[in-house]
Design a protein around this motif. Sequence first.
Motif, PDB file in Angstrom:
ATOM      1  N   ILE A 187       0.836  -1.212   0.000  1.00 51.37           N
ATOM      2  CA  ILE A 187       0.000   0.000   0.000  1.00 51.37           C
ATOM      3  C   ILE A 187       0.871   1.264   0.000  1.00 51.37           C
ATOM      4  O   ILE A 187       0.603   2.212  -0.742  1.00 51.37           O
ATOM      5  N   SER A 188       1.931   1.252   0.800  1.00 46.36           N
ATOM      6  CA  SER A 188       2.783   2.466   0.853  1.00 46.36           C
ATOM      7  C   SER A 188       3.476   2.683  -0.490  1.00 46.36           C
ATOM      8  O   SER A 188       3.688   3.815  -0.909  1.00 46.36           O
ATOM      9  N   ALA A 189       3.801   1.578  -1.192  1.00 45.47           N
ATOM     10  CA  ALA A 189       4.484   1.715  -2.487  1.00 45.47           C
ATOM     11  C   ALA A 189       3.603   2.420  -3.515  1.00 45.47           C
ATOM     12  O   ALA A 189       4.097   2.986  -4.484  1.00 45.47           O
ATOM     13  N   GLU A 190       2.284   2.380  -3.306  1.00 40.93           N
ATOM     14  CA  GLU A 190       1.364   3.059  -4.230  1.00 40.93           C
ATOM     15  C   GLU A 190       1.145   4.520  -3.836  1.00 40.93           C
ATOM     16  O   GLU A 190       0.298   5.209  -4.406  1.00 40.93           O
ATOM     17  N   GLY A 191       1.855   4.975  -2.816  1.00 38.28           N
ATOM     18  CA  GLY A 191       1.811   6.394  -2.470  1.00 38.28           C
ATOM     19  C   GLY A 191       0.697   6.805  -1.520  1.00 38.28           C
ATOM     20  O   GLY A 191       0.470   7.997  -1.309  1.00 38.28           O
ATOM     21  N   LEU A 192      -0.026   5.837  -0.917  1.00 43.39           N
ATOM     22  CA  LEU A 192      -1.040   6.231   0.053  1.00 43.39           C
ATOM     23  C   LEU A 192      -0.364   6.651   1.354  1.00 43.39           C
ATOM     24  O   LEU A 192       0.763   6.218   1.652  1.00 43.39           O
ATOM     25  N   GLY A 193      -1.061   7.458   2.151  1.00 42.70           N
ATOM     26  CA  GLY A 193      -0.585   7.780   3.484  1.00 42.70           C
ATOM     27  C   GLY A 193      -1.129   6.742   4.464  1.00 42.70           C
ATOM     28  O   GLY A 193      -1.795   5.785   4.066  1.00 42.70           O
ATOM     29  N   ALA A 194      -0.826   6.931   5.768  1.00 41.61           N
ATOM     30  CA  ALA A 194      -1.305   5.984   6.785  1.00 41.61           C
ATOM     31  C   ALA A 194      -2.071   6.731   7.870  1.00 41.61           C
ATOM     32  O   ALA A 194      -1.671   7.815   8.293  1.00 41.61           O
ATOM     33  N   ASP A 195      -3.162   6.106   8.304  1.00 42.49           N
ATOM     34  CA  ASP A 195      -3.937   6.631   9.430  1.00 42.49           C
ATOM     35  C   ASP A 195      -3.721   5.657  10.586  1.00 42.49           C
ATOM     36  O   ASP A 195      -4.017   4.476  10.448  1.00 42.49           O
TER      37      ASP A 195
END
Length: 388
Positions: free
Chosen positions: A59-67
């Motif tokens: 998921i991080s590799a696709e550029g999303l942030g984290a909550d």
Amino acid sequence: MLKIQNIDKLSGIDTPFYYYDMDLLQETVSRIRALSEKHGIKAHYAIKANSDPRILRLISAEGLGADCVSGYEVQRAAECGFAPSEIIFAGVGKTDSEIITSLEIGIGCFNVESLPELEVISSIAEKRGVKAPVALRINPNIDAHTHKYITTGLEENKFGISEFEFQKAVDFLKSHAETLDFKGLQFHIGSQITDVENVFKLECERVSEIVATFEAMGVTIKNIDLGGGLGIDYEHPDEGKVADFDTLFGTIAKYLQHRPDQQVHIEPGRAIVAQCGSLISRVVFVKDGQKKSFLILDAGMNDLIRPALYDAYHFIENISSPDGPSAVYDVVGPVCESSDVWGEQRELAESHRGDLVAIRSAGAYGAVMASNYNLRPFAKSVYSDELK
Ligand code: LLP
């Protein structure tokens, strides 16, 4: 039916285990990324839904942030490739050490849920000579029409700052501009929302009003975060494989009033990971009662607590011999609790000792809520790309 490539390779793996379809996860995340770019809406994955490092890295590799909702999640997110500036930290009970760790990591924003929390973050930032990025989590007092345990946006819920304290919060932010960098407002009204257009339209309209109220009090709202909540189809996991992100993004684009210099955020959790995960279990015994038959599995409520805790429905299927005649069972687990039931009077292919059974849509709030009750070990994870 759940399609597992090279299912034979599973035969040597101890059950129960979580099986993750990494292609489906990739397809889901790519869809979000495309919609994010189209609508200029930033998505932060709510990692409480599943914090497995392999899943987080994809998921991080696709550029999303984290909550995140704990300091541990903040650390995990940073370790798994999320840019610190894209990590946000919510939760009603942040401890001093979680606040300090997050400041050291350099997270993008604390979503502050009460005035006492605002005071504590300000004083920790002052002592450390830094400015803490903060947004206010607002309780908008709207009903998400979902299960009472996963409704969060009503005044009787413990979450967020309610209207009667808006002015006090603004006064505090204005008088502590040296220690608090005010970013904006955050909302989250509940989870497993299936009436997507109507409920998110209502949220957008209420949020637009609240943003205007705050700006009228003399603060600038740079970020508007609508939270998570997009539901999935638990009854038909093969039809609704990718959740209805199109309607979610479209509804926000249509109904949220905002200026071009205001960044809109969302925090989906379940909708990203639920359908890619299944809990795979084996039939231990088929027990015939006088009135009904029990299918006793080796997966229990300690592995996936949603049915026992929320009466949640998960689709169940026999994946070893799916094509035979069907039979009706109460499908149960081995744990010594009457609530350890996967489903009553379920029709599935006639099953025998040793068959593999899939409990579907288990990728969200499954492994993360597992326990060692009855001294049962945690179920392992198996990823589809390892079987290729
Ligand atoms: N943002 C905040 C502030 C949240 O509290 C939550 C979930 C999310 C985002 C992500 O919501 P989602 O998109 O996953 O609906 N254990 C329950 C669900 C608890 C949800 C808690 N908050 C279940 O198994 O249904």
